[in-house]
Design an enzyme around this catalytic site. Structure first.
Site, PDB file in Angstrom:
ATOM      1  N   LYS A 246       0.857  -1.189   0.000  1.00 47.57           N
ATOM      2  CA  LYS A 246       0.000   0.000   0.000  1.00 47.57           C
ATOM      3  C   LYS A 246       0.894   1.240   0.000  1.00 47.57           C
ATOM      4  O   LYS A 246       1.473   1.617   1.022  1.00 47.57           O
ATOM      5  CB  LYS A 246      -0.873  -0.018   1.259  1.00 47.57           C
ATOM      6  CG  LYS A 246      -2.201   0.708   1.136  1.00 47.57           C
ATOM      7  CD  LYS A 246      -2.118   2.192   0.890  1.00 47.57           C
ATOM      8  CE  LYS A 246      -2.005   3.014   2.139  1.00 47.57           C
ATOM      9  NZ  LYS A 246      -1.884   4.466   1.882  1.00 47.57           N
ATOM     10  N   GLY A 298       6.575   4.704   8.452  1.00 45.40           N
ATOM     11  CA  GLY A 298       5.777   5.932   8.505  1.00 45.40           C
ATOM     12  C   GLY A 298       5.881   6.564   9.874  1.00 45.40           C
ATOM     13  O   GLY A 298       6.890   6.406  10.564  1.00 45.40           O
ATOM     14  N   SER A 299       4.822   7.256  10.268  1.00 43.52           N
ATOM     15  CA  SER A 299       4.883   8.018  11.520  1.00 43.52           C
ATOM     16  C   SER A 299       4.773   7.102  12.733  1.00 43.52           C
ATOM     17  O   SER A 299       4.178   6.023  12.670  1.00 43.52           O
ATOM     18  CB  SER A 299       3.746   9.035  11.544  1.00 43.52           C
ATOM     19  OG  SER A 299       2.508   8.357  11.492  1.00 43.52           O
ATOM     20  N   THR A 300       5.330   7.562  13.834  1.00 37.00           N
ATOM     21  CA  THR A 300       5.269   6.802  15.087  1.00 37.00           C
ATOM     22  C   THR A 300       3.821   6.636  15.533  1.00 37.00           C
ATOM     23  O   THR A 300       3.423   5.568  16.011  1.00 37.00           O
ATOM     24  CB  THR A 300       6.107   7.526  16.163  1.00 37.00           C
ATOM     25  OG1 THR A 300       7.470   7.533  15.704  1.00 37.00           O
ATOM     26  CG2 THR A 300       6.039   6.838  17.506  1.00 37.00           C
ATOM     27  N   GLU A 301       3.027   7.674  15.309  1.00 33.74           N
ATOM     28  CA  GLU A 301       1.621   7.623  15.719  1.00 33.74           C
ATOM     29  C   GLU A 301       0.889   6.465  15.028  1.00 33.74           C
ATOM     30  O   GLU A 301       0.222   5.655  15.678  1.00 33.74           O
ATOM     31  CB  GLU A 301       1.003   8.967  15.315  1.00 33.74           C
ATOM     32  CG  GLU A 301      -0.355   9.221  15.839  1.00 33.74           C
ATOM     33  CD  GLU A 301      -0.945  10.459  15.143  1.00 33.74           C
ATOM     34  OE1 GLU A 301      -0.207  11.152  14.401  1.00 33.74           O
ATOM     35  OE2 GLU A 301      -2.141  10.701  15.337  1.00 33.74           O
ATOM     36  N   GLY A 303       2.311   3.956  13.528  1.00 30.68           N
ATOM     37  CA  GLY A 303       3.001   2.723  13.932  1.00 30.68           C
ATOM     38  C   GLY A 303       2.403   2.158  15.214  1.00 30.68           C
ATOM     39  O   GLY A 303       2.215   0.942  15.344  1.00 30.68           O
ATOM     40  N   GLU A 320       9.214   0.729  11.030  1.00 32.00           N
ATOM     41  CA  GLU A 320      10.301   1.693  10.844  1.00 32.00           C
ATOM     42  C   GLU A 320       9.657   3.059  10.934  1.00 32.00           C
ATOM     43  O   GLU A 320       8.934   3.461  10.020  1.00 32.00           O
ATOM     44  CB  GLU A 320      10.964   1.430   9.483  1.00 32.00           C
ATOM     45  CG  GLU A 320      12.377   1.969   9.421  1.00 32.00           C
ATOM     46  CD  GLU A 320      12.411   3.368   8.865  1.00 32.00           C
ATOM     47  OE1 GLU A 320      12.373   4.310   9.691  1.00 32.00           O
ATOM     48  OE2 GLU A 320      12.456   3.517   7.643  1.00 32.00           O
ATOM     49  N   CYS A 354      13.332  10.015   7.583  1.00 33.38           N
ATOM     50  CA  CYS A 354      13.141   9.588   8.978  1.00 33.38           C
ATOM     51  C   CYS A 354      14.442   9.679   9.767  1.00 33.38           C
ATOM     52  O   CYS A 354      14.423   9.937  10.963  1.00 33.38           O
ATOM     53  CB  CYS A 354      12.561   8.182   9.026  1.00 33.38           C
ATOM     54  SG  CYS A 354      13.419   7.036   7.961  1.00 33.38           S
ATOM     55  N   GLU A 451       9.549  15.425  15.546  1.00 32.62           N
ATOM     56  CA  GLU A 451       9.994  15.214  14.166  1.00 32.62           C
ATOM     57  C   GLU A 451       9.286  16.250  13.280  1.00 32.62           C
ATOM     58  O   GLU A 451       8.059  16.249  13.184  1.00 32.62           O
ATOM     59  CB  GLU A 451       9.628  13.797  13.711  1.00 32.62           C
ATOM     60  CG  GLU A 451      10.155  13.479  12.329  1.00 32.62           C
ATOM     61  CD  GLU A 451       9.837  12.045  11.892  1.00 32.62           C
ATOM     62  OE1 GLU A 451       8.675  11.627  11.992  1.00 32.62           O
ATOM     63  OE2 GLU A 451      10.766  11.372  11.419  1.00 32.62           O
TER      64      GLU A 451
HETATM   65  P1  NDP Z   1       1.590   8.169   8.025  1.00 33.16           P
HETATM   66  O1  NDP Z   1       2.319   7.403   9.058  1.00 33.16           O
HETATM   67  O2  NDP Z   1       0.180   8.510   8.259  1.00 33.16           O
HETATM   68  O3  NDP Z   1       1.631   7.398   6.626  1.00 33.16           O
HETATM   69  C1  NDP Z   1       2.444   6.304   6.296  1.00 33.16           C
HETATM   70  C2  NDP Z   1       1.631   5.270   5.532  1.00 33.16           C
HETATM   71  O4  NDP Z   1       0.657   4.667   6.380  1.00 33.16           O
HETATM   72  C3  NDP Z   1       0.837   5.842   4.375  1.00 33.16           C
HETATM   73  O5  NDP Z   1       0.769   4.887   3.343  1.00 33.16           O
HETATM   74  C4  NDP Z   1      -0.518   6.051   5.015  1.00 33.16           C
HETATM   75  O6  NDP Z   1      -1.542   6.159   4.072  1.00 33.16           O
HETATM   76  C5  NDP Z   1      -0.647   4.809   5.836  1.00 33.16           C
HETATM   77  N1  NDP Z   1      -1.597   4.885   6.941  1.00 33.16           N
HETATM   78  C6  NDP Z   1      -2.139   5.983   7.524  1.00 33.16           C
HETATM   79  N2  NDP Z   1      -2.940   5.618   8.551  1.00 33.16           N
HETATM   80  C7  NDP Z   1      -2.900   4.264   8.616  1.00 33.16           C
HETATM   81  C8  NDP Z   1      -3.509   3.290   9.474  1.00 33.16           C
HETATM   82  N3  NDP Z   1      -4.306   3.634  10.479  1.00 33.16           N
HETATM   83  N4  NDP Z   1      -3.243   1.982   9.263  1.00 33.16           N
HETATM   84  C9  NDP Z   1      -2.426   1.602   8.263  1.00 33.16           C
HETATM   85  N5  NDP Z   1      -1.825   2.476   7.432  1.00 33.16           N
HETATM   86  C10 NDP Z   1      -2.054   3.793   7.600  1.00 33.16           C
HETATM   87  O7  NDP Z   1       2.397   9.446   7.685  1.00 33.16           O
HETATM   88  P2  NDP Z   1       1.811  10.805   7.073  1.00 33.16           P
HETATM   89  O8  NDP Z   1       1.965  10.717   5.633  1.00 33.16           O
HETATM   90  O9  NDP Z   1       0.439  11.101   7.558  1.00 33.16           O
HETATM   91  O10 NDP Z   1       2.788  11.852   7.695  1.00 33.16           O
HETATM   92  C11 NDP Z   1       2.558  12.334   9.028  1.00 33.16           C
HETATM   93  C12 NDP Z   1       3.859  12.563   9.730  1.00 33.16           C
HETATM   94  O11 NDP Z   1       4.527  11.338   9.894  1.00 33.16           O
HETATM   95  C13 NDP Z   1       4.845  13.415   8.961  1.00 33.16           C
HETATM   96  O12 NDP Z   1       4.651  14.749   9.210  1.00 33.16           O
HETATM   97  C14 NDP Z   1       6.164  12.921   9.446  1.00 33.16           C
HETATM   98  O13 NDP Z   1       6.527  13.619  10.616  1.00 33.16           O
HETATM   99  C15 NDP Z   1       5.898  11.499   9.796  1.00 33.16           C
HETATM  100  N6  NDP Z   1       6.388  10.569   8.770  1.00 33.16           N
HETATM  101  C16 NDP Z   1       7.479   9.844   9.072  1.00 33.16           C
HETATM  102  C17 NDP Z   1       7.976   8.964   8.156  1.00 33.16           C
HETATM  103  C18 NDP Z   1       9.182   8.185   8.479  1.00 33.16           C
HETATM  104  O14 NDP Z   1       9.689   7.463   7.620  1.00 33.16           O
HETATM  105  N7  NDP Z   1       9.678   8.278   9.683  1.00 33.16           N
HETATM  106  C19 NDP Z   1       7.394   8.790   6.838  1.00 33.16           C
HETATM  107  C20 NDP Z   1       6.200   9.578   6.617  1.00 33.16           C
HETATM  108  C21 NDP Z   1       5.749  10.417   7.574  1.00 33.16           C
HETATM  109  P3  NDP Z   1      -1.891   7.616   3.471  1.00 33.16           P
HETATM  110  O15 NDP Z   1      -0.695   8.198   2.872  1.00 33.16           O
HETATM  111  O16 NDP Z   1      -2.854   7.295   2.440  1.00 33.16           O
HETATM  112  O17 NDP Z   1      -2.438   8.400   4.611  1.00 33.16           O
END
Ligand code: NDP
Length: 540
Positions: A246, A298-301, A303, A320, A354, A451
């Site tokens: 995804k 993706g984000s810690t939240e 995660g 990660e 990240c 972050e």
């Molecule tokens: P997210 O963690 O929301 O997105 C990462 C992935 O997870 C995307 O494909 C997202 O889909 C998907 N996703 C979102 N919600 C869920 C869920 N409940 N269950 C499963 N998958 C989900 O990152 P954001 O793009 O919203 O960015 C928000 C913040 O996160 C940024 O400002 C940054 O600080 C941080 N971030 C950190 C990353 C890292 O590698 N450390 C990478 C990206 C973001 P979709 O894009 O469609 O919402």
């Protein structure tokens, strides 16, 4: 759906303490040089190499098709706000179909295919990625906003390298020292205490091969769309798993082009499936009972949400997540080299990294000279058209992310830090943020703790190595760190004490498929890359 694209609006509003947005030719004109030292003639990469369709379907069981309920979402170019395409939005029925296709492919073809045969497909994908490298680089820059220099020289070559590297592992899993067939396992089996590998899964010399897990559900972010897809798919496939991927809502196009490459490589249907959509699609995939392994970046939240969703299900999980890395510069470091490392650490990919070195810890005795040279260097960074080969800093990926960077930077000023950006005209349309440095930052400020995921550096100082370690480790994250010094002994001393999954010495943001990458604490768990990354996809 999350509707991040829908939230995208006009150009960045001017921030207090920075120059107002001025026309700079937009993403079709000249790249705006922050410094007046040189004028660069535009050197745009041609868009013609990429043909972007008006609509994209989901990639399930080897074919592209619309979502069951016909829903779509737009993807746009963040440098211009130009709509690029309508993309299918996968719902629960599509997720079910993709997981079923992956399960079928795992049971009938891929799980039992000899490693040497799987390797040929991975190798073929790597070769096609190289052959179509320019197309991938241009598409990535258009959909993500990153400079072509980075997509061309970093994202695409590293993605191909991941497939090459893992092609090499596919027929050597019994030598990875993991699971059934490993040295420890064989010793245990000899004592009658262990279980040998599954019948039929034996390497050339009769050793049992560690088993794949089954179907992997993989959710990736928008900062390195193709590269993260490669990080997820290559080890999973090498180990004999099938995948449902995804991509992020704002950057679906290169994952879909990679799906086309899978077709071109004759990968059996269902081995790789790509579900485009928003967070809801990711949640449906992660929660699907037919998924054996979840991998998330993706984000810690999010995660944490995924951790909760997966708890008690027996699914394997790797996360990660975010970071707030310290880049530590000692007084004996070569200043110019360190400044390049600082710039690469935080301004590479607009700081959407990240492991970005977002906290500069500089020894007090050299703080003035380092910040002065850093300002000189930032003054000649070029911000603008991502497709221009001169560009150093491209567009922020979404309006939502721009708002977050803007809000956190405002918080830094309100808390008392001194903000500085080079004179830097911003294009009128699209999402832009100038390279920004905060000095006088205290550890308690939000810009030192949270972050930001943007081109914003917080500068803190230290006097002794012990103080540097204490400050570097004063974060809930633990993904990466950098150390700049001419003393090898000090590098080792620091590396032993820094609580980070990766410590770079006299360099920053170096990636290699053979080297495991991952974090501690709020940065997640599990490793990607190398032998450790394979372990995450094996019954080991
Ligand atoms: P997210 O963690 O929301 O997105 C990462 C992935 O997870 C995307 O494909 C997202 O889909 C998907 N996703 C979102 N919600 C869920 C869920 N409940 N269950 C499963 N998958 C989900 O990152 P954001 O793009 O919203 O960015 C928000 C913040 O996160 C940024 O400002 C940054 O600080 C941080 N971030 C950190 C990353 C890292 O590698 N450390 C990478 C990206 C973001 P979709 O894009 O469609 O919402």
């Amino acid at each position: 759906m999350a509707g991040k694209r829908g939230q995208r609006g006009g150009a960045a509003a001017p921030q207090a303490g920075e120059v107002a947005a001025q026309p700079a030719g937009g993403a079709t004109g000249r790249t705006a040089s922050a410094g007046a030292a040189w004028e660069y003639a535009p050197a745009p990469e041609s868009r013609e190499i990429v043909s972007i369709s008006a609509e994209y379907g989901l990639f399930i069981d080897g074919d592209f098709g619309p979502a069951a309920d016909g829903r779509q979402f737009p993807t746009i170019n963040p440098a211009t706000e130009e709509p690029l395409a309508q993309v299918a939005l996968a719902g629960e029925a599509d997720t079910g179909r993709a997981v079923t296709a992956a399960r079928r492919a795992y049971e009938r073809v891929w799980g039992s295919m000899p490693g040497a045969e799987r390797a040929k497909y991975l190798y073929r994908i790597a070769r096609i990625l190289q052959e179509r490298a320019r197309e991938f680089a241009v598409l990535e820059s258009i959909d993500n906003g990153k400079p072509i220099r980075e997509s061309r020289d970093v994202d695409v070559p590293l993605a191909a390298a991941h497939f090459f590297y893992h092609a090499g592992w596919a027929d050597k899993l019994e030598f990875a020292g993991l699971g059934p067939g490993s040295r420890a396992d064989r010793a245990a089996a000899a004592d009658g205490a262990g279980e040998p590998g599954p019948a039929g899964a034996r390497g050339a010399d009769g050793r049992a091969v560690p088993r794949p897990l089954g179907v992997a559900g993989q959710v990736i972010p928008w900062n390195f769309p193709l590269l993260m897809a490669a990080w997820k798919l290559a080890p999973a496939l090498a180990a004999g798993n099938t995948c449902v991927l995804k991509p992020a809502e704002t950057t679906p196009l290169t994952a879909l082009l990679l799906a086309e490459v899978c077709q071109q490589a004759d990968l059996p249907p269902g081995v790789v499936n790509v579900l485009t959509g928003a967070g809801g699609t990711g949640a449906a995939l992660v929660g699907h009972p037919g998924v054996d392994k979840v991998a998330f970046t993706g984000s810690t939240e999010v995660g944490k949400e995924i951790s909760r969703a997966v708890a008690g299900t027996g699914k394997r999980l790797t996360l990660e997540l975010g970071g707030k890395a310290a880049n530590v510069v000692f007084d004996d470091a070569p200043v110019d080299q360190a400044v390049e490392g600082i710039v690469n650490g935080i301004f590479f990919n607009q700081g959407h990294v990240c492991c970005a070195g977002s906290r500069l810890l500089v020894q007090e005795s050299v703080a003035d000279i380092v910040t002065e040279r850093l300002r000189d260097r930032l003054a000649v960074l070029r911000l603008g058209d991502p497709l221009d080969k001169n560009t150093d800093i491209g567009a922020i990926n979404s309006r939502e992310q721009l708002d977050k960077i803007t809000a956190l930077s405002a918080a830094g000023e309100a808390e008392g830090a001194q903000r500085w950006s080079p004179p830097c005209p911003l294009p009128e349309r699209g999402y832009w943020f100038p390279p920004t440095v905060f000095t006088g930052v205290s550890q308690s400020y939000r810009i030192a703790r949270e972050e930001i995921f943007g081109p914003v550096l917080s500068v803190l100082t230290f006097r002794t190595p012990e103080e540097a370690v204490t400050k570097a480790n004063n974060t809930p994250y633990g993904l990466s760190a950098g150390v700049w010094t001419e003393k090898g002994s000090r590098i080792l001393w620091m590396a032993q004490r820094l609580r980070a999954g990766v410590v770079w010495a006299n360099t920053y943001n170096r990636f290699d498929p053979a080297s495991p990458f991952g974090g501690y604490r709020e940065s997640g768990f599990g490793r990607e890359g190398g032998r450790h990354g394979l372990a995450a996809y094996l019954d080991a």
